[in-house]
Design a protein around this motif. Structure first.
Motif, mmCIF file in Angstrom:
data_model
loop_
_atom_site.group_PDB
_atom_site.id
_atom_site.type_symbol
_atom_site.label_atom_id
_atom_site.label_comp_id
_atom_site.label_asym_id
_atom_site.label_seq_id
_atom_site.Cartn_x
_atom_site.Cartn_y
_atom_site.Cartn_z
ATOM 1 N N UNK A 157 41.520 38.740 39.286
ATOM 2 C CA UNK A 157 40.778 37.521 38.947
ATOM 3 C C UNK A 157 40.451 36.708 40.198
ATOM 4 N N UNK A 158 41.354 36.703 41.192
ATOM 5 C CA UNK A 158 41.054 35.947 42.408
ATOM 6 C C UNK A 158 39.960 36.627 43.230
ATOM 7 N N UNK A 159 39.865 37.949 43.172
ATOM 8 C CA UNK A 159 38.782 38.660 43.859
ATOM 9 C C UNK A 159 37.437 38.328 43.215
ATOM 10 N N UNK A 160 37.393 38.354 41.896
ATOM 11 C CA UNK A 160 36.150 38.052 41.186
ATOM 12 C C UNK A 160 35.732 36.608 41.452
ATOM 13 N N UNK A 161 36.695 35.701 41.428
ATOM 14 C CA UNK A 161 36.391 34.291 41.700
ATOM 15 C C UNK A 161 35.881 34.099 43.125
ATOM 16 N N UNK A 162 36.450 34.846 44.082
ATOM 17 C CA UNK A 162 36.013 34.735 45.479
ATOM 18 C C UNK A 162 34.610 35.289 45.669
ATOM 19 N N UNK A 163 34.303 36.393 44.992
ATOM 20 C CA UNK A 163 32.953 36.966 45.053
ATOM 21 C C UNK A 163 31.940 35.958 44.518
ATOM 22 N N UNK A 165 32.315 32.696 44.264
ATOM 23 C CA UNK A 165 32.286 31.451 45.020
ATOM 24 C C UNK A 165 31.668 31.596 46.398
ATOM 25 N N UNK A 166 32.168 32.543 47.178
ATOM 26 C CA UNK A 166 31.773 32.614 48.584
ATOM 27 C C UNK A 166 30.624 33.584 48.842
ATOM 28 N N UNK A 167 30.381 34.500 47.902
ATOM 29 C CA UNK A 167 29.246 35.403 48.036
ATOM 30 C C UNK A 167 28.026 34.934 47.278
ATOM 31 N N UNK A 168 28.196 33.886 46.467
ATOM 32 C CA UNK A 168 27.103 33.419 45.611
ATOM 33 C C UNK A 168 26.962 31.902 45.678
ATOM 34 N N UNK A 169 27.792 31.188 44.915
ATOM 35 C CA UNK A 169 27.632 29.749 44.752
ATOM 36 C C UNK A 169 27.620 28.995 46.082
ATOM 37 N N UNK A 211 31.745 23.039 44.813
ATOM 38 C CA UNK A 211 33.042 22.372 44.936
ATOM 39 C C UNK A 211 33.974 22.787 43.792
ATOM 40 N N UNK A 212 33.419 22.900 42.592
ATOM 41 C CA UNK A 212 34.216 23.355 41.454
ATOM 42 C C UNK A 212 34.733 24.767 41.691
ATOM 43 N N UNK A 213 33.851 25.634 42.205
ATOM 44 C CA UNK A 213 34.213 27.037 42.396
ATOM 45 C C UNK A 213 35.291 27.192 43.475
ATOM 46 N N UNK A 214 35.174 26.452 44.566
ATOM 47 C CA UNK A 214 36.189 26.517 45.624
ATOM 48 C C UNK A 214 37.540 26.045 45.088
ATOM 49 N N UNK A 215 37.510 24.994 44.290
ATOM 50 C CA UNK A 215 38.740 24.505 43.672
ATOM 51 C C UNK A 215 39.342 25.559 42.756
ATOM 52 N N UNK A 216 38.484 26.290 42.040
ATOM 53 C CA UNK A 216 38.949 27.340 41.139
ATOM 54 C C UNK A 216 39.678 28.438 41.912
ATOM 55 N N UNK A 217 39.116 28.877 43.042
ATOM 56 C CA UNK A 217 39.765 29.911 43.860
ATOM 57 C C UNK A 217 41.124 29.423 44.345
ATOM 58 N N UNK A 218 41.186 28.182 44.797
ATOM 59 C CA UNK A 218 42.449 27.630 45.293
ATOM 60 C C UNK A 218 43.505 27.596 44.199
ATOM 61 N N UNK A 219 43.101 27.226 42.991
ATOM 62 C CA UNK A 219 44.048 27.178 41.885
ATOM 63 C C UNK A 219 44.537 28.575 41.511
ATOM 64 N N UNK A 220 43.663 29.555 41.584
ATOM 65 C CA UNK A 220 44.045 30.919 41.219
ATOM 66 C C UNK A 220 44.954 31.553 42.262
ATOM 67 N N UNK A 235 35.529 38.397 49.315
ATOM 68 C CA UNK A 235 34.446 37.528 49.771
ATOM 69 C C UNK A 235 33.649 38.196 50.886
ATOM 70 N N UNK A 236 34.343 38.839 51.818
ATOM 71 C CA UNK A 236 33.668 39.538 52.916
ATOM 72 C C UNK A 236 32.799 40.665 52.370
#
Length: 254
Positions: A157-163, A165-169, A211-220, A235-236
């Motif tokens: 789930x953290x990989x999907x959230x990072x993709x 957040x940092x590859x899209x949003x 900002x919401x998405x970055x917060x989501x990654x941090x929480x996960x 993300x890379x």
């Protein structure tokens, strides 16, 4: 916070490549705009699939409902889903960003790829991935979709959230601002819907969703070093996939 800073340092070189990519000065004609949109529409679509995967994993979508995860994380993803799946359209109604993009293509007399519409027939990610090689898609699109949906199928789930957040949003506002500046120099009366689409992404993603998405990654990821490493590598890889997609667009016109 230090983990997030380290992640952002790790992905900075790849974001730099994208900020200086030839795609940012690529659209000089209707032909080039057509190539861009017929490639980019696949990224608009698979982006929504990432969003829905996050919603499924982070909230309860079952008819027999019970709370799932933290209320803050549920708020983050539901807020993002609301904006992406049912945003305000130029007439004051509601529309998904995907449908808005298709409307922009229609306004510009740009055909939506038939293969994309055919994807509706598949009932699962597994079925879609098995069938994907049979479509005659440009290699850059094929690799981009394979990466996204393989991640949806097998990623944490953290990989999907990072993709997401940092590859899209987190990337979209800067990229779209450059494209929008260029389009305004051409025929603004013919790109009203596309301009609106780009402006909405810049406004919503730049000021709120990122900002919401970055917060989501941090929480996960919390304070789990392994989770942060998985998120960083995902993300890379996502940024590398985007670079290849942009390369494919530019090279399609070479």
């Amino acid at each position: 916070m230090s983990n997030l800073i380290e992640l952002q340092k790790s992905i900075a070189p790849f974001k730099n490549i994208l900020r200086n990519h030839p795609i940012n000065s690529y659209i000089q004609s209707h032909e080039q705009l057509t190539i861009f949109m017929q490639h980019h529409i696949f990224a608009v679509w698979d982006f929504m699939s990432l969003v829905k995967k996050l919603q499924v994993e982070l909230t309860s979508v079952d008819a027999l409902w019970f709370p799932k995860g933290s209320a803050e994380t549920r708020f983050l993803i539901n807020e993002i889903v609301l904006g992406e799946e049912s945003d305000i359209d130029p007439e004051g109604g509601y529309i998904s960003h995907f449908d808005l993009y298709i409307r922009a293509m229609t306004e510009l007399s740009i055909l939506v790829p038939t293969s994309l519409m055919e994807f509706k027939q598949f009932k699962s990610v597994e079925e879609f991935l098995r069938a994907l090689p049979s479509y005659n898609l440009p290699e850059s699109i094929h690799e981009f979709l394979t990466f996204t949906f393989s991640s949806i199928l097998h990623g944490s789930i953290e990989e999907i959230a990072a993709i997401f957040t940092f590859g899209r949003e987190d990337l979209i506002p800067d990229m779209f601002q450059l494209i929008l500046n260029q389009l305004r120099l051409q025929s603004p009366d013919k790109i009203k819907t596309l301009t609106y689409y780009l402006e909405r992404h810049i406004e919503v993603d730049g000021d709120h969703h990122s900002h919401l998405a970055i917060s989501m990654v941090s929480q996960l990821c919390q304070d789990n070093p392994k989770a942060w490493e998985r998120a960083t590598q995902a993300a890379i890889r996502s940024l590398e996939a985007r670079i290849k997609l942009w390369d494919g667009i530019v090279n399609a016109h070479s």
